[in-house]
Design an enzyme around this catalytic site. Structure first.
Site, PDB file in Angstrom:
ATOM      1  N   GLN A 178       0.816  -1.219   0.000  1.00 52.61           N
ATOM      2  CA  GLN A 178       0.000   0.000   0.000  1.00 52.61           C
ATOM      3  C   GLN A 178       0.848   1.267   0.000  1.00 52.61           C
ATOM      4  O   GLN A 178       0.372   2.328  -0.387  1.00 52.61           O
ATOM      5  CB  GLN A 178      -0.928   0.016   1.221  1.00 52.61           C
ATOM      6  CG  GLN A 178      -2.107  -0.933   1.118  1.00 52.61           C
ATOM      7  CD  GLN A 178      -3.131  -0.525   0.068  1.00 52.61           C
ATOM      8  OE1 GLN A 178      -3.260   0.636  -0.298  1.00 52.61           O
ATOM      9  NE2 GLN A 178      -3.856  -1.503  -0.438  1.00 52.61           N
ATOM     10  N   CYS A 324     -16.094 -10.182   2.471  1.00 48.33           N
ATOM     11  CA  CYS A 324     -17.001 -11.318   2.348  1.00 48.33           C
ATOM     12  C   CYS A 324     -16.248 -12.606   2.593  1.00 48.33           C
ATOM     13  O   CYS A 324     -15.314 -12.938   1.894  1.00 48.33           O
ATOM     14  CB  CYS A 324     -17.644 -11.332   0.980  1.00 48.33           C
ATOM     15  SG  CYS A 324     -18.950 -10.126   0.900  1.00 48.33           S
TER      16      CYS A 324
END
Ligand SMILES: *Cc1c(COP(=O)(O)O)cnc(C)c1O
Length: 396
Positions: A178, A324
């Site tokens: 990142q 999820c």
């Protein structure tokens, strides 16, 4: 209004210059970089130039860069490669807020007899170097702590941790996927042995990444079947993709400072509007030790997923603090590790900005977000009863 993309932590669009640099390697210069003939040698030369560009971005020597199929493979190579090269049943130290690309290989090594310490973080998402020091044992073979978190942007105290690792002669890995290309990082200054980066998080193509391996760090290859990448990663090199990564790295080195300043101004402006007009809200992540482009906010009383869907209907792409897992909406492990309740974690939205975002887009986002948040808050009792059923499960 064109669609607005505020999900750069998931992936970034490719820079036009990067695509242009890649193009010839899918057409004229298509040789296999391992071939001895001229076709192959042209590809090889470009590949080595790209290696140099990636090395320069992080202060490494080109011979310390190994190209992989992406960040996930590079994380797996770092963790499994370093752990298995040292000891059969050694000990690994990592944190609870790592990306699954780090957590999953650690869990896999646990099944094979390794011990793993998953260190906690404080409410800002910071690992305490003192916890690292206390966790080190005679059997510790690897420490892996990320540079900046993918959900909240918190920047970890790498220098202090690296110092502890170096004193004990333990290899230190950091997932810097990142942060590379967004904030400066120098492998020598920080003192890491292994560092992971990925092209598609820094305006390069998907499916290509790299692992920095400090000279002398023992690593066992995890993909076998060829002599490519000095026997550390078998398989015909993705030449076009690697050229793209090299170009993206070259541009990032020159532009990240100015881009970071611009992006953090937009991000801070967005937060100011949200804080002043859309409360009660809470900032997730460290207020200062944070990447310039990430804003993670808990909107009290509203499901983040509802905000996401409603913003998407208006052409604005964000992401939530949920991931999820097996078809149900699980609250983010990062926010839970930071001490947020499952409800607060589900009420969180991540805005991650990028080089293409404009002031006009932020103004539009604030307007739409205001409408959405006010509407959802006014119907929040309805919203809460609907929350019982995972509505978007299996769609992620
Ligand atoms: C995106 C990401 C990864 C995975 O990288 P890929 O190139 O998508 O495989 C790993 N760690 C972090 C922190 C990431 O943001």
């Amino acid at each position: 209004m064109e669609p607005i993309y505020l999900d750069h932590s998931a992936t970034t669009p490719i820079r036009p210059e990067v695509l242009e640099a890649m193009y010839p390697y899918f057409t004229d210069i298509f040789g296999n970089a391992s071939s001895i003939h001229t076709f192959g040698q042209k590809a090889k030369k470009a590949l080595e130039e790209a290696r140099g560009s990636v090395a320069r971005l992080i202060g490494a020597h080109p011979s310390e860069i190994v190209f992989t199929s992406g960040g996930t493979e590079a994380d797996n190579l770092a963790i499994k490669g370093a752990a298995l090269a040292r000891e059969e049943d050694g000990h690994i130290i990592t944190s609870t807020v790592e990306h699954p690309a780090v957590l999953a290989p650690c869990h896999d090594l646990e099944k094979r007899g390794f011990k793993v310490s998953f260190l906690p973080v404080d409410h800002h998402g910071l690992v305490d170097p003192d916890d690292v020091r206390k966790a080190i044992t005679d059997r510790t073979v690897l420490i892996s702590i990320m540079h900046a978190n993918h959900e909240v942007g918190t920047v970890e105290p790498l220098e202090e941790i690296a110092k502890l690792a170096m004193e004990r002669d333990i290899p230190f890995h950091t997932d810097a996927i990142q942060s590379v290309g967004k904030v400066p990082i120098d492998v020598e200054t920080v003192g890491v042995n292994l560092l992971t980066l990925s092209a598609h998080k820094l305006y390069g193509p998907k499916g290509v990444g790299a692992l920095y391996i400090r000279r002398g760090t023992k690593i066992l290859p995890q993909v076998l079947g060829g002599h490519q990448e000095v026997n550390l990663r078998a398989g015909t090199e993705n030449v076009g993709g690697i050229i793209g990564l090299g170009k993206a790295a070259e541009i990032a080195l020159l532009s990240m400072e100015a881009e970071g300043r611009k992006i953090s101004r937009l991000r801070d402006g967005l937060w100011k509007e949200i804080r002043e007009h859309l409360g009660p809200v809470k900032l997730n992540g460290h207020p200062v030790r944070r990447l310039p482009n990430i804003l993670n906010v808990t909107f009290d009383g509203i499901e983040g997923e509802s905000i996401l869907i409603n913003l998407d209907l208006k052409g604005i792409a964000v992401s939530t603090g949920s991931a999820c897992t097996s078809g149900s909406l699980e609250p983010s492990h990062v926010l839970l590790a930071m001490g947020r309740s499952p409800t607060m974690a589900r009420e969180s939205v991540r805005f991650s900005l990028g080089i293409g975002n404009t002031r006009e887009e932020m103004e539009y986002t604030v307007t739409v977000l205001g409408e959405v948040v006010r509407r959802l808050r006014s119907t929040s009792s309805l919203n809460r009863s609907a929350m019982a059923a995972p509505r978007y499960g299996g769609k992620c």
